[in-house]
Design an enzyme around this catalytic site. Structure first.
Site, mmCIF file in Angstrom:
data_model
loop_
_atom_site.group_PDB
_atom_site.id
_atom_site.type_symbol
_atom_site.label_atom_id
_atom_site.label_comp_id
_atom_site.label_asym_id
_atom_site.label_seq_id
_atom_site.Cartn_x
_atom_site.Cartn_y
_atom_site.Cartn_z
ATOM 1 N N GLY A 8 4.220 11.374 -31.750
ATOM 2 C CA GLY A 8 3.401 12.452 -31.209
ATOM 3 C C GLY A 8 2.191 12.692 -32.095
ATOM 4 N N MET A 13 -0.072 19.189 -33.288
ATOM 5 C CA MET A 13 0.785 19.247 -34.461
ATOM 6 C C MET A 13 0.934 17.888 -35.120
ATOM 7 S SD MET A 13 1.444 22.148 -35.350
ATOM 8 C CE MET A 13 2.208 21.326 -36.723
ATOM 9 N N THR A 86 10.264 19.453 -31.770
ATOM 10 C CA THR A 86 9.900 19.815 -30.402
ATOM 11 C C THR A 86 10.824 20.933 -29.916
ATOM 12 O OG1 THR A 86 11.347 18.060 -29.567
ATOM 13 C CG2 THR A 86 9.008 17.532 -29.840
ATOM 14 N N HIS A 141 1.378 33.164 -27.610
ATOM 15 C CA HIS A 141 0.869 31.831 -27.949
ATOM 16 C C HIS A 141 -0.388 31.504 -27.131
ATOM 17 C CE1 HIS A 141 4.951 31.330 -29.627
ATOM 18 N NE2 HIS A 141 4.388 30.423 -30.410
ATOM 19 N N LYS A 145 0.330 26.477 -23.964
ATOM 20 C CA LYS A 145 1.717 26.227 -24.365
ATOM 21 C C LYS A 145 2.588 26.060 -23.127
ATOM 22 C CE LYS A 145 5.442 27.879 -27.363
ATOM 23 N NZ LYS A 145 5.576 26.569 -28.021
#
Length: 247
Positions: A8, A13, A86, A141, A145
């Site tokens: 990822g 991130m 995750t 958030h 998201k």
């Protein structure tokens, strides 16, 4: 030196973890980067985990919960620890994590912030002190998201359930707002570019205790993930979380 593979690596991130590893945080060294969108990094880059040939000591996953099986398969095949950062795992995927942890060290947390781990501990203490209080969790958030509620909110809620007898979780509140005894409400706000805010309100009727954690930069999650990766290096097979960092 701890050789890591980041899965990822092209995501928000993932890029933070790559940067931290390139800066040698916690003795990390980037062995390879993986993402369905080939990462632009100064190391071997791949679009699938099974294409990685480089040696590595730990896998750090910041992709998507749907990749849980391929992430675990890679770590099991190599016999290396894995950090799963995750959220939103299905029941089946959570079972996969449990099964894999019988063979390799697996670090699994809904939030990689050490500050959040402290928050959960404080919340459990407050709820234990005031067992009859009403408890509400509000998480905020950014507007992109995917999962609702956040994995962190669920982690806080489950921590409350550990110490609050007969606590039940309610996500949102529609129509009848009257709350039954023991209910823990979880509310989600999505707006702008907020990194992450979690507030817990504990109301006894005569007073309210509010505990809050606010993330100012995503780098704190990357640092937490590499801290977890370093923690796993000498650990036996098992399932680990942020709480284990303080034992």
């Amino acid at each position: 030196m701890m050789k890591i593979v980041v899965n990822g690596a092209s995501g928000r991130m993932g890029r933070e973890v790559v940067l931290c590893a390139q800066n040698g945080y916690r003795g990390a060294c980037l062995s390879a980067a993986v993402d369905v969108t080939r990462p632009e990094v100064d190391c071997p880059a791949y679009t699938a985990l099974d294409a990685v040939r480089e040696e590595c000591d730990v896998l750090v996953d910041f992709s998507h919960h749907s990749a849980t099986k391929s992430v675990l398969d890679f770590a099991l095949l190599r016999g290396i620890p894995v950090v799963i950062a995750t959220t939103g795992q299905t029941d089946e995927e959570q079972q996969m994590i449990q099964q894999a942890s019988r063979h390799i060290p697996v670090f699994f947390a809904g939030n990689m912030s050490i500050g959040i781990a402290l928050l959960v501990s404080l919340v459990k203490t407050a709820v234990t002190t005031f067992p009859d209080a009403d408890v509400e969790i509000i998480e905020t958030h950014h507007n992109q998201k995917l999962d609702v509620p956040s994995g962190t909110a669920l982690m806080i809620a489950r921590g409350i359930q550990e110490v609050k007898e007969n606590a039940t979780l309610r996500v949102g509140r529609h129509e009848n707002g009257k709350r039954p005894a023991g209910e823990v409400g979880i509310h989600s706000i999505r707006m702008g570019k907020v990194v992450g805010i979690h507030e817990i309100h504990i109301n006894t009727g005569s007073q309210t205790i509010t505990l809050k954690h606010e993330a100012h930069s995503r780098s704190l999650f990357a640092e937490g993930a590499l801290h977890a990766a370093a923690f796993l290096q000498d650990k036996p097979a098992g399932l680990y979380s942020l709480e284990h960092l303080f034992v």
